[in-house]
Design an enzyme around this catalytic site. Structure first.
Site, PDB file in Angstrom:
ATOM      1  N   HIS A 275       0.829  -1.297  -0.001  1.00 25.29           N
ATOM      2  CA  HIS A 275       0.040   0.034  -0.036  1.00 25.29           C
ATOM      3  C   HIS A 275       0.776   1.298  -0.132  1.00 25.29           C
ATOM      4  CE1 HIS A 275      -3.380   2.684   1.277  1.00 25.29           C
ATOM      5  NE2 HIS A 275      -2.098   3.142   1.939  1.00 25.29           N
ATOM      6  N   GLU A 276       1.780   1.295   0.876  1.00 26.00           N
ATOM      7  CA  GLU A 276       2.726   2.541   0.902  1.00 26.00           C
ATOM      8  C   GLU A 276       3.558   2.751  -0.460  1.00 26.00           C
ATOM      9  OE1 GLU A 276       3.000   4.754   3.208  1.00 26.00           O
ATOM     10  OE2 GLU A 276       1.259   3.581   4.421  1.00 26.00           O
ATOM     11  N   HIS A 279       1.603   4.557  -2.931  1.00 31.42           N
ATOM     12  CA  HIS A 279       1.733   6.115  -2.533  1.00 31.42           C
ATOM     13  C   HIS A 279       3.015   6.432  -3.455  1.00 31.42           C
ATOM     14  CE1 HIS A 279      -1.376   6.676  -0.044  1.00 31.42           C
ATOM     15  NE2 HIS A 279      -1.144   6.024   1.087  1.00 31.42           N
ATOM     16  N   GLU A 353      -5.633   7.313  -1.049  1.00 26.70           N
ATOM     17  CA  GLU A 353      -5.547   6.077  -0.342  1.00 26.70           C
ATOM     18  C   GLU A 353      -6.219   4.943  -0.923  1.00 26.70           C
ATOM     19  OE1 GLU A 353      -4.045   5.504   2.446  1.00 26.70           O
ATOM     20  OE2 GLU A 353      -3.406   7.619   2.335  1.00 26.70           O
ATOM     21  N   ASP A 357      -4.700   1.572  -2.013  1.00 28.53           N
ATOM     22  CA  ASP A 357      -5.184   0.130  -1.877  1.00 28.53           C
ATOM     23  C   ASP A 357      -5.260  -0.445  -3.304  1.00 28.53           C
ATOM     24  OD1 ASP A 357      -5.460   0.526   0.675  1.00 28.53           O
ATOM     25  OD2 ASP A 357      -7.534   1.065   0.610  1.00 28.53           O
TER      26      ASP A 357
HETATM   27 ZN   LIG Z   1      -2.236   5.126   2.413  1.00 25.17          ZN
END
Ligand SMILES: [Zn+2]
Length: 409
Positions: A275-276, A279, A353, A357
């Protein structure tokens, strides 16, 4: 009462009133769903944990209302009395100078910090303690508070002195120079944080073993070069799990809290890291940085204009003029729009976010991401039944049920 002061107070009180209304909505939503786990989580969240999350959310709301009321009272005392009084006292002791301006801001900052200290202590040592999140001793709380006050004085003092100097000695465009200098600081900040600030609070050890191999494999698959994988001893302050990436280019670090490593299995941790990575892949960090730089430019332009308006200080009923107060009031006035900007920021952040995801789902699959999110919500006692409007105003992350529903779809 001067018009500007009246308008500012009316806006501040109105916003606090709106916050109070939102809090009541949230309380009703949490309390109303306290005795039934939402259908999507019946298999993964026991009713006892669900009730604990509801109780914790309600306790946090009450605390937030109390802290908000104190905050409002402090603003009122500052605007109606303290700003002018402190400037008046300083004027008796010293002729106008940068040192005098620093003294005024310093005294106001110390008073504000002293009021904030017991509120922070209550939050960490009483509220968080009651729900089993706090791991801080009173001694560590005091040490942390003194360290961050010291750091703020050490870093903030020269920065504010520099701004006051620029206001006095440069042209009407002093704020452009301040903007350029602060932008440089923003680029240096991650390095300063990693090398100097963070080690004052925590210990970082390189991650090793099977998990490290798994994550290195994931990074290689995504074509991501990192400056190291670290484990941080977050457990000495709080039992909450988390992870973050910091820095730019090949020196960026991945930091995993030991509390995350303790409670999650390897698949879930991999999903959190994926997930990171999402980003980073979508340039959210860079975008956030650019947004910060542009935002700072606009904010400083407004502050620069406000600070030289002859009506600013009289507008707030200030009789003892000092550049320190012009700066402070210009910042307060320009910052009055910050709740609205915060709303906009939340909209962007929530979109990011979802994108992160989606990236995690593509790289490691939906199942480990869903299970990581569910466990995080359970362990952190996040409510699964927030009020929509409250969440829209307050949350930088979409509520877990919304994220899970999207991952399932
Ligand atoms: Zn996040």
């Amino acid at each position: 009462m001067p018009n500007l002061l009246l308008a500012y107070l009316a806006w501040t009180i109105a916003w606090h009133g709106f916050e109070f209304y939102l809090g009541r909505r949230q309380a009703a939503s949490v309390r109303g769903h306290r005795d039934a786990v939402p259908a999507a989580f019946v298999a993964s969240v026991p009713i006892a944990d669900h009730r604990r999350a509801a109780d914790y959310s309600l306790a946090r709301l009450r605390f937030g209302e109390f802290a908000g009321a104190i905050d409002l009272a402090v603003s009122l005392v500052g605007l109606l009395w303290a700003f002018d009084a402190v400037a008046g006292l300083a004027a008796i002791w010293a002729p106008p100078s940068i040192l005098r301006s620093l003294l005024i801001l310093g005294v106001l900052w110390v008073c504000g910090s002293l009021i904030g200290l017991p509120i922070g202590a209550w939050r960490d040592l009483v509220l968080e303690q009651r729900f089993g999140f706090n791991r801080k001793s009173t001694g560590l709380f005091i040490r942390d508070a003194l360290t961050s006050l010291g750091l703020t004085a050490l870093i903030g003092g020269p920065v504010v002195a520099g701004i006051l100097w620029a206001m006095r000695d440069l042209s009407g465009y002093w704020w452009v120079w301040v903007w350029a200098a602060l932008t440089l600081v923003m680029f240096a900040a991650p390095t300063i944080h990693v090398r100097i600030v963070a080690p004052l609070f925590n210990r970082f050890t390189p991650l090793q073993g099977e998990l490290a191999d798994r994550i290195e494999g994931l990074l290689a698959r995504c074509g991501f070069r990192s400056g190291g994988l670290f484990q941080m001893d977050a457990s000495k302050r709080s039992s909450r799990g988390n992870a973050y990436f910091i820095g730019f280019g090949p020196t960026k670090r991945i930091v995993l809290f030991d509390t995350l490593l303790d409670k999650h299995d390897t698949d879930e941790i991999e999903a959190v890291v994926a997930h990171e990575l999402g980003h980073f892949r979508h340039h959210h960090t860079l975008f956030g940085m650019l947004r910060g730089i542009v935002g700072l430019f606009v904010m400083l332009a407004v502050v620069g204009w406000l600070a030289r308006q002859p009506w600013l200080l009289p507008g707030f009923g200030i009789r003892h003029a000092d550049p320190a107060l012009a700066l402070l009031l210009a910042v307060l006035l320009a910052g009055a729009v910050s709740p609205l900007l915060g709303l906009l920021g939340n909209v962007v952040s929530r979109r990011h976010e979802f994108q992160a995801d989606d990236f995690a789902r593509r790289t490691v699959g939906a199942a480990p991401m869903i299970s990581a999110l569910t466990r995080l919500a359970r362990d952190n006692a996040s409510t699964l039944t927030p009020d929509r409007l409250f969440s829209l105003v307050h949350d930088t992350h979409p509520p877990v049920p919304v994220r899970v529903a999207r991952l399932v779809a």
